[in-house]
Design a protein around this motif. Structure first.
Motif, short mmCIF file in Angstrom:
data_model
loop_
_atom_site.label_atom_id
_atom_site.label_comp_id
_atom_site.label_asym_id
_atom_site.label_seq_id
_atom_site.Cartn_x
_atom_site.Cartn_y
_atom_site.Cartn_z
N ASN A 103 -7.50 14.62 -4.67
CA ASN A 103 -6.80 14.76 -3.55
C ASN A 103 -6.84 16.11 -2.94
N ASN B 178 -4.28 0.65 -2.67
CA ASN B 178 -3.89 -0.59 -2.66
C ASN B 178 -3.20 -1.16 -4.04
N THR C 57 -6.59 11.53 2.58
CA THR C 57 -6.20 10.60 3.80
C THR C 57 -6.34 9.04 3.38
N GLY C 58 -5.32 8.41 3.88
CA GLY C 58 -5.33 6.96 3.78
C GLY C 58 -4.63 6.54 2.76
N MET C 59 -4.57 5.12 2.41
CA MET C 59 -3.80 4.48 1.53
C MET C 59 -4.44 3.97 0.20
N THR D 224 0.78 -1.33 -0.10
CA THR D 224 -0.14 0.09 0.05
C THR D 224 0.85 1.24 0.13
N ALA E 129 0.75 5.95 0.79
CA ALA E 129 -0.09 6.89 1.11
C ALA E 129 -0.65 7.57 -0.25
N LYS E 130 -1.74 8.21 -0.07
CA LYS E 130 -2.39 8.95 -0.93
C LYS E 130 -1.51 10.31 -1.14
N HIS F 229 -10.35 14.91 2.76
CA HIS F 229 -10.81 13.52 3.30
C HIS F 229 -10.57 12.45 2.18
#
Lengths: 443, 174
Positions: free
Chosen positions: A371, A382, A378-380, A14, A16-17, A375
């Motif tokens: 992006n 895949n 945030t996050g990953m 994974t 990070a965005k 919100h």
């Protein structure tokens, strides 16, 4: 301060965005990736004669690449050491020297400051001309493809390509060499530079879906994938990732890819006829892949499709935009008629008016622009497909995913990405030479 | 450059109407109808961008033309088939493309049934919510009158002014 460890989880596949959006990460990329990796400049076929030059970018730095009197190639930052104006305003040409447009300081082909208007009268003996040449950049070529590097402690180009050369040689050398048909088309896309690089390096998954309509319309070996009607059968291809993040996905015997009809038959015939030659020049094992379709990227921003014959550099322009340079690649020994067919097919598919190019750019731009939402960023993301099947490829020394569709090369690309961002210099990177596969193979 | 003879007024108007009809047909997404009724089978359809060179540089041997479209009838047919497939999500929702054609000059061609047509074009293309792209180019066309008396496009050379493509791509009818 960027916490690099939080950006890529290699074992879990994974990323990070934030790496597609944040300005501080981009700044670190310019320093630690574009500041120390080999970056594609040009090919012998673009600057064949003494005095031939072309202007391009290394990261965001504008670079002038010049064929020297002794046949070698030098590259310089394209600015005048006096007050910083651009020295060469053309994109390519042939010159005996280069004169700045501002005050007329004149440089030789070798970048040396040769003359300054009214030097004696206005400077007296002040000016140390021998220290005021254009700033030179290290360059090396592999099979006629020239790359530049800002870091003098970087390994040489051949070592940087490393075991990846096993796959590169198949088309760069298999029938006696490849060449680019220029000049490059140039286009702006509003996406992060890593997005097209990762797409080309290892995304066979999107082909049947993103390009469904194009595949259906074009014919050729890849057309069976249109609309996800079929998966490539088991054993139809492999994905490879290598020491420095270069990767390739191979779809066996699909060389002419998107060339249907007579042109496709002409290309298929060429591959079949030349396979024995590749076996003699390289090896039987490599010849097996000749005539297959390759989707690939050389770390960090140089992508190509062999079979669809496009060759691209994604020059970064800030974290949210790139300038794309696109050439056609052909084998030097192809008959002129086939070169023409390959060129037209490349324009139809991945040129600036290409049917598949415009499919991809729409995805790439939304993947970046969304992006801006706090919100969404945030996050990953895949890239776990095929993780459990990756293993060492004893033949080539790389890590291999034994299926046509998977995300092995994504994982390898971002493994290398994190390594570059973390390391303070090349010595630190060299220290990982014996253990780079460990995380990818989860050992 | 060889001297070209301007056509009579009524032919000028006829050609102008054919060009206007063509853009309306394309704007209305009647691509198949356009290809079948307004395009000759031996069509050459090209768009060229020019690399920047110094005026006095006559020694460099590299090509100056940067093609972004180089199609024959079969290639145009495939592009139309892409749009007809029902799967082309990049134009769904639909794009809106509006051509403006001006500075129209119409001359007699080399062959008695052909016309050489120069024009300047500005094309505005809207897609998605925020993307509005403008393209400025010249067109050198050859149109041919068939046995049925109708005019059809036999050759189009698009000369694009912008060196780089700021509007994403040239994948639209120019």
């Amino acid at each position: 301060m960027v916490d690099v460890n939080s950006l890529v989880d290699v074992k879990n596949g994974t990323q990070a965005k934030r790496i597609f959006w944040d300005a501080d990460i981009y700044k670190l990329e310019l320093e630690r990736i574009f500041g120390r990796c080999w970056l594609f400049l040009t090919h012998d076929s673009i600057i064949p004669n003494v005095g031939d030059y072309t202007v391009t970018f290394m990261g965001e730095d504008e670079v002038l690449v010049v064929r020297q009197r002794d046949g070698s190639v030098k590259a310089f930052l394209n600015y005048c050491t006096h007050r910083g104006a651009r020295v060469v305003n053309a994109e390519a040409g042939n010159a005996r020297g280069f004169t700045c447009t501002y005050h007329g300081w004149a440089y030789g082909l070798d970048g040396a400051l040769e003359s300054v208007p009214f030097e004696k009268e206005v400077y007296g003996n002040v000016l140390k001309k021998d220290t005021l040449g254009m700033k030179e950049v290290r360059v090396e070529s592999y099979k006629g493809f020239w790359y530049g590097n800002f870091d003098h402690s970087a390994p040489n180009l051949a070592d940087y390509l490393g075991d990846y050369r096993w796959f590169l040689d198949i088309w760069m050398d298999g029938t006696g060499g490849a060449e680019l048909i220029g000049p490059p088309a140039r286009s702006i896309l509003k996406c992060n530079w890593k997005t097209p690089t990762e797409n080309f390096i290892g995304d066979a998954y999107h082909v049947g879906w993103t390009h469904a309509a194009s595949l259906k319309a074009l014919g050729g070996p890849l057309s069976v994938l249109a609309g996800n009607k079929h998966l490539p059968p088991e054993g139809a291809g492999v994905q490879i990732t290598s020491r420095h993040g270069h990767g390739v996905g191979i779809l066996f015997n699909a060389g002419p890819a998107l060339m249907g009809g007579e042109e496709g038959a002409m290309a298929a015939k060429w591959y079949a006829e030349n396979q024995p030659k590749v076996a003699r020049r390289l090896s039987e094992a490599q010849a097996k892949y000749y005539g297959s379709h390759f989707n690939a990227s050389i770390f960090p921003n140089n992508s190509y499709l062999w079979g669809t014959n496009t060759f691209k550099v994604w020059h970064p322009r800030g974290p949210h935009q790139i300038e794309v340079f696109t050439w056609t690649i052909v084998e030097k020994s192809m008959p002129q008629e086939l070169k023409e067919a390959v060129r037209r097919s490349m324009l139809r598919t991945f040129g600036t008016g290409g049917m598949l190019e415009s499919d991809d750019s729409d995805n790439m731009e939304s993947m970046t622009n969304l992006n801006r939402g706090p919100h969404i960023v945030t996050g990953m993301l895949n890239s776990q497909m095929g993780m459990e099947n990756d293993h060492e490829d004893e033949l080539s020394g790389n890590v291999i995913g034994p299926s046509a569709i998977g995300e092995t090369s994504y994982r390898g690309f971002y493994r290398a990405y994190r390594e570059y961002l973390k390391a303070k210099d090349w010595d630190e990177i060299r220290a990982n030479n014996g253990k780079w596969k460990d995380e990818l193979l989860n050992r | 450059m060889e001297e070209l003879n301007p056509v009579a007024h009524e032919i000028y108007i006829e050609v102008q109407q054919a060009l206007f009809k063509e853009t309306r047909m394309l704007r209305e997404e009647r691509w198949r109808e356009w290809l079948e009724t307004m395009v000759e089978k031996d069509i050459v359809y090209r768009a060229i961008v020019s690399q920047l060179r110094f005026r006095k540089d006559n020694r460099y041997t590299g090509d100056k033309d940067v093609p972004s479209l180089d199609e024959n009838w079969a290639g145009l047919d495939r592009r139309v088939a892409q749009m007809e497939s029902g799967m082309q999500w990049t134009t769904d929702p639909a794009e809106r493309i509006r051509h403006f054609i001006t500075n129209l000059e119409v001359f007699e061609g080399k062959n008695p049934n052909e016309y050489v047509i120069y024009s300047n074009c500005q094309t505005v293309r809207n897609r998605r919510v925020y993307e509005e792209m403008t393209y400025c180019y010249g067109r050198n066309d050859i149109w041919r009158r068939g046995a049925d008396g109708k005019l059809r496009l036999a050759r189009r050379d698009v000369d694009v002014d912008e060196r780089f493509v700021s509007g994403k791509n040239h994948n639209f009818p120019m």
